[in-house]
Design an enzyme around this catalytic site. Structure first.
Site, short mmCIF file in Angstrom:
data_model
loop_
_atom_site.label_atom_id
_atom_site.label_comp_id
_atom_site.label_asym_id
_atom_site.label_seq_id
_atom_site.Cartn_x
_atom_site.Cartn_y
_atom_site.Cartn_z
CE1 TYR A 167 -3.69 2.53 0.55
CE2 TYR A 167 -2.61 3.17 2.55
CZ TYR A 167 -3.60 3.31 1.74
OH TYR A 167 -4.55 4.39 1.67
CG ASP A 185 5.83 3.63 1.01
OD1 ASP A 185 6.09 4.38 1.88
OD2 ASP A 185 4.69 3.57 0.89
CE LYS A 242 0.97 4.75 8.40
NZ LYS A 242 0.91 3.89 7.33
C1 LIG Z 1 0.37 4.50 6.08
C2 LIG Z 1 1.15 4.34 4.57
C3 LIG Z 1 1.11 5.12 3.65
C4 LIG Z 1 0.07 6.29 3.55
O1 LIG Z 1 0.21 7.11 4.34
P1 LIG Z 1 -0.95 8.08 4.76
O2 LIG Z 1 -0.26 9.22 5.62
O3 LIG Z 1 -1.98 7.26 5.38
O4 LIG Z 1 -1.57 8.85 3.43
C5 LIG Z 1 1.81 4.99 2.53
N1 LIG Z 1 2.77 3.79 2.57
C6 LIG Z 1 2.96 2.98 3.46
C7 LIG Z 1 4.06 1.85 3.29
C8 LIG Z 1 2.06 3.42 4.54
O5 LIG Z 1 1.96 2.22 5.59
#
Ligand SMILES: *Cc1c(COP(=O)(O)O)cnc(C)c1O
Length: 428
Positions: free
Chosen positions: A144, A239, A267
């Site tokens: 994701y 990511d 995060k």
């Molecule tokens: C949470 C997450 C996102 C998206 O971040 P948001 O702040 O919720 O838009 C993208 N990549 C990874 C790996 C994530 O865990």
């Protein structure tokens, strides 16, 4: 089962907010029952609307590595807010924060701040496309990267939990240039590059997947992606929105020794406030407006209160902290495995540092194909059993759980005692 106050709040929420929630996985639909409405949080604990205390392993889905309501972070936020909450003009704190990020993650020579992981990934890939002059992007099934149109293809997290791998409202044209492969399947990636390597702008990957549950990279997988990208002139985008500052101060790239061209962060970097970032080699980053032709912007980007929380967080992420997180994780991993075995529940516990998942399946989970074979009904029973005993887990088989440094031995004892009983119920 949620408490009566949460239930009545949820009934009201359902009338005014689609599904009652502002992000789908909060809805508890995958595990049955209704969400607990949270009234406050401190250290390893959340309190429900009726005052019930829970041990929290969601940690706001990743950010709360220092535990909730850390006094130093609260102080930084309050002091910053008193000076005004947003200026839309540059500040010293943004400079300090950018310097701290680049020092922690040396593959980033320059960094741009934004407000969510979604924005960071979307912008990093726009930049990769602008830099290479190519359109195609390769991602992995079950990973994701936020909810940008072209990334909602075989996406993990809530998209997987609700069986909508390809969201309605995403035009075919938006997804046409998104290629997908199985995570940990380097041969598949090699074949894709052999066929269309000259059209691929970037490969984006969660270096340790958290969004199909915790799935580590097989030995050589990340290194193989690095080599293929270099060979074909594509950019490697790690990511690290989830793994950044969680697995190590330098993220998964420090742990696995792989150097990406671009990195996305979110995060933890915001210390619980909306803040995210993407960065990489200066030569690439300088293609961004106002220096270059790739446009990217944000009214609240680099917000003074968020950067204050971020700076305070970064200053507390010492090497000792990661030793503590690992020790806690090792105890949880072994304890959960023993408790499941004693109760006769078939599970595979997967963990990397401070992220982990109890998969209700008997084999290792290496990809989305393996993850989706897990027994989600047994997981739901376990989740309910844990909640009933005051342990708050992510409400989906396909979301990683997180602990913080505040999960001390007493908290772990209580967690494992609850798990021993809940595994008996999960067996069904
Ligand atoms: C949470 C997450 C996102 C998206 O971040 P948001 O702040 O919720 O838009 C993208 N990549 C990874 C790996 C994530 O865990």
């Amino acid at each position: 089962m949620a408490d009566p106050i949460s239930r009545s709040l949820h009934e009201r929420a359902l009338r005014r907010i689609p599904g009652g929630v502002n992000s789908p996985v909060r809805a508890f639909r995958a595990v049955g029952g209704e969400p607990v409405y949270v009234s406050r949080a401190e250290g390893p604990y959340l309190w429900g609307a009726d005052g019930t205390r829970y041990i929290d392993y969601v940690g706001s889905w990743g950010p709360m590595v220092l535990g909730h309501a850390h006094p130093a972070i609260l102080r930084a936020i309050t002091e910053a807010a008193a000076m005004g909450t947003s200026y839309g003009a540059p500040t010293e704190r943004e400079v300090l924060f950018a310097e701290a990020l680049c020092e922690a993650v040396p593959s980033m020579e320059k960094v741009r701040l934004c407000s969510s992981g979604t924005e960071a990934c979307m912008s990093a890939l726009r930049l990769a496309r602008g830099f290479t002059g190519r359109d195609k992007v390769l991602k992995f099934e079950g990973c994701y990267h936020g909810h940008a149109d072209f990334l909602l293809v075989k996406a993990g997290s809530g998209a997987a939990t609700f069986g909508v791998p390809d969201s309605a409202g995403v035009p075919e044209a938006a997804a046409r240039n998104t290629l997908t492969a199985r995570f940990n399947d380097l041969d598949a990636v090699r074949a894709i590059f052999a066929a269309q390597g000259s059209e691929i702008a970037a490969v984006i990957v969660e270096p340790v997947v958290g969004n199909m549950g915790c799935v580590p990279p097989a030995p050589g997988f990340l290194e193989g992606l690095r080599a293929l990208c270099t060979e074909h002139g594509a950019l490697l985008v790690l990511d690290e929105v989830m793994t950044g500052f969680r697995l190590a101060r330098g993220g998964a790239q420090a742990v696995f020794g792989v150097t990406p061209d671009l990195t996305t962060l979110g995060k933890i970097v915001g210390g619980g406030l909306p803040l995210a970032a993407f960065g990489g080699r200066a030569e690439i980053m300088d293609r961004l407006a106002p220096l270059g032709p790739v446009y990217q912007a944000g009214t609240l980007s680099g917000n003074p209160v968020a950067t204050a929380a971020g700076l305070a967080t970064l200053s507390l992420l010492t090497p000792d902290l990661y030793v503590t997180l690992e020790r806690i994780g090792a105890r949880l991993e072994a304890g959960l495995r023993d408790a499941a075995r004693a109760a006769g529940a078939t599970v595979t516990v997967q963990r990397v540092g401070a992220m982990w998942t109890v998969f209700f399946t008997d084999g290792p989970v290496r990809s989305w194909d393996d993850a989706r074979g897990a027994d989600t009904k047994a997981f739901a029973r376990w989740h309910q059993g844990m909640l009933k005993r005051g342990v708050y887990l992510p409400p989906s088989q396909w979301e990683a759980a997180f602990h913080s440094v505040t999960h001390d031995d007493a908290v772990l004892d209580a967690t494992l005692a609850a798990a021993a009983e809940a595994f008996g119920e999960a067996r069904g």
